[in-house]
Write a protein that holds these residues in place. Sequence first.
Motif, short mmCIF file in Angstrom:
data_model
loop_
_atom_site.label_atom_id
_atom_site.label_comp_id
_atom_site.label_asym_id
_atom_site.label_seq_id
_atom_site.Cartn_x
_atom_site.Cartn_y
_atom_site.Cartn_z
N GLN A 42 27.97 -13.37 20.25
CA GLN A 42 28.69 -13.13 19.61
C GLN A 42 29.87 -13.13 19.86
OE1 GLN A 42 27.56 -10.42 16.34
NE2 GLN A 42 25.77 -12.19 14.85
N LEU A 43 31.31 -13.40 18.95
CA LEU A 43 32.39 -13.13 19.33
C LEU A 43 33.14 -12.22 18.30
CD1 LEU A 43 34.76 -12.93 22.09
CD2 LEU A 43 35.56 -14.66 19.99
N ILE A 44 32.89 -10.49 18.65
CA ILE A 44 33.31 -9.74 17.40
C ILE A 44 34.69 -8.55 17.60
CG2 ILE A 44 32.06 -7.74 16.20
CD1 ILE A 44 29.19 -8.72 17.87
N ASP A 45 35.29 -8.56 16.14
CA ASP A 45 36.26 -7.92 16.27
C ASP A 45 36.18 -6.99 15.45
OD1 ASP A 45 38.56 -6.56 15.97
OD2 ASP A 45 39.95 -8.67 14.59
N ASP A 46 36.13 -5.33 16.49
CA ASP A 46 35.49 -4.04 16.07
C ASP A 46 36.64 -4.20 15.05
OD1 ASP A 46 32.97 -4.23 17.25
OD2 ASP A 46 33.25 -4.18 18.95
N VAL A 47 37.77 -4.11 15.17
CA VAL A 47 39.18 -3.78 14.39
C VAL A 47 39.04 -3.66 12.28
CG1 VAL A 47 41.07 -3.50 14.18
CG2 VAL A 47 40.91 -2.93 16.21
N ARG A 48 38.38 -5.09 12.82
CA ARG A 48 38.07 -5.97 11.17
C ARG A 48 36.26 -6.04 11.05
NH1 ARG A 48 41.36 -11.29 11.07
NH2 ARG A 48 40.82 -11.47 12.96
N GLY A 49 35.81 -5.74 12.04
CA GLY A 49 34.77 -5.56 11.85
C GLY A 49 33.95 -7.52 11.19
N ILE A 50 34.60 -8.21 11.39
CA ILE A 50 33.89 -9.43 11.46
C ILE A 50 33.57 -10.03 12.36
CG2 ILE A 50 35.32 -10.01 9.37
CD1 ILE A 50 37.56 -11.90 11.00
N THR A 51 32.98 -11.45 12.91
CA THR A 51 32.14 -12.01 13.58
C THR A 51 32.97 -13.48 13.91
OG1 THR A 51 29.95 -11.47 13.11
CG2 THR A 51 30.06 -13.60 14.92
N LEU A 52 33.32 -13.67 15.11
CA LEU A 52 35.02 -14.60 15.09
C LEU A 52 34.47 -15.83 15.28
CD1 LEU A 52 37.49 -12.54 16.70
CD2 LEU A 52 37.41 -13.16 14.64
N ALA A 53 33.22 -16.14 16.32
CA ALA A 53 32.25 -16.90 16.80
C ALA A 53 31.21 -16.37 16.93
CB ALA A 53 33.09 -17.86 17.85
N ALA A 54 30.28 -17.48 17.60
CA ALA A 54 28.87 -17.54 17.64
C ALA A 54 28.20 -18.55 18.20
CB ALA A 54 27.81 -17.12 16.64
N ALA A 55 26.80 -18.15 19.23
CA ALA A 55 26.94 -19.35 19.51
C ALA A 55 25.00 -18.63 19.40
CB ALA A 55 27.18 -19.67 20.72
N SER A 56 24.15 -19.75 20.00
CA SER A 56 22.38 -19.13 19.98
C SER A 56 21.62 -20.80 20.38
CB SER A 56 22.43 -18.31 18.30
OG SER A 56 20.68 -18.50 18.22
N THR A 57 20.35 -20.38 21.03
CA THR A 57 19.70 -21.27 21.06
C THR A 57 18.84 -21.57 20.15
OG1 THR A 57 18.35 -20.07 22.13
CG2 THR A 57 19.34 -20.67 23.70
N LEU A 58 19.11 -20.93 18.99
CA LEU A 58 18.10 -20.95 17.37
C LEU A 58 19.34 -21.85 17.02
CD1 LEU A 58 17.45 -18.01 16.36
CD2 LEU A 58 15.82 -19.24 17.13
N GLU A 59 20.07 -23.15 17.33
CA GLU A 59 21.07 -24.01 16.74
C GLU A 59 21.12 -25.00 17.09
OE1 GLU A 59 25.47 -23.49 17.35
OE2 GLU A 59 25.20 -21.52 17.05
N LYS A 60 20.31 -26.31 16.30
CA LYS A 60 19.59 -27.74 16.65
C LYS A 60 20.73 -28.07 17.60
CE LYS A 60 16.07 -27.50 13.53
NZ LYS A 60 15.97 -26.42 13.87
N ASP A 61 21.44 -28.71 17.09
CA ASP A 61 22.47 -28.95 17.86
C ASP A 61 22.97 -28.90 19.51
OD1 ASP A 61 23.92 -29.80 15.50
OD2 ASP A 61 25.29 -27.99 15.46
N PHE A 62 22.20 -27.68 19.98
CA PHE A 62 22.27 -27.70 21.21
C PHE A 62 20.61 -28.24 21.88
CE2 PHE A 62 25.11 -23.59 20.05
CZ PHE A 62 25.68 -24.10 20.75
N GLY A 63 19.14 -28.47 21.24
CA GLY A 63 18.05 -28.99 21.24
C GLY A 63 17.69 -27.48 22.54
N LEU A 64 17.84 -26.52 21.93
CA LEU A 64 17.58 -25.69 23.11
C LEU A 64 16.45 -24.26 22.37
CD1 LEU A 64 20.48 -24.60 25.17
CD2 LEU A 64 19.03 -26.40 25.31
N VAL A 65 15.88 -25.22 21.17
CA VAL A 65 15.19 -24.22 20.39
C VAL A 65 14.07 -23.24 20.39
CG1 VAL A 65 13.96 -23.19 18.30
CG2 VAL A 65 16.11 -24.82 18.54
#
Length: 119
Positions: A42-65
Amino acid sequence: MAYSKRKLFQKRRMRVRNKLRKVNAGRPRLSVHRSNKNISVQLIDDVRGITLAAASTLEKDFGLVGQCNVEAATRIGTAIAERARDAGVTEAYFDRGGFLFHGRIKAVADAARDAGLKI
């Protein structure tokens, strides 16, 4: 009193995060979590407390589950760098959490650097 493995991991994670936070104020944090079966970033902005971007092997697009090897970590690192670029982020600081900078964690960082994210 002996600490459990989980407690030691949490202490190590907070120690790393607090040291990095002092040095890299103002930049987003690239946080990595790995389990035996998956890896997520996750790419997190701690000042605003939000996630700017995320990636995971759980995403079906990657085919890496269910895959958590160096190859999967490399693909996730490349994906997070592209998503960070789309979000307008060019540099971040790498938060390895309580994990050692070795193997899969290092593969994520190296792939993100190679894809243009300044870590």
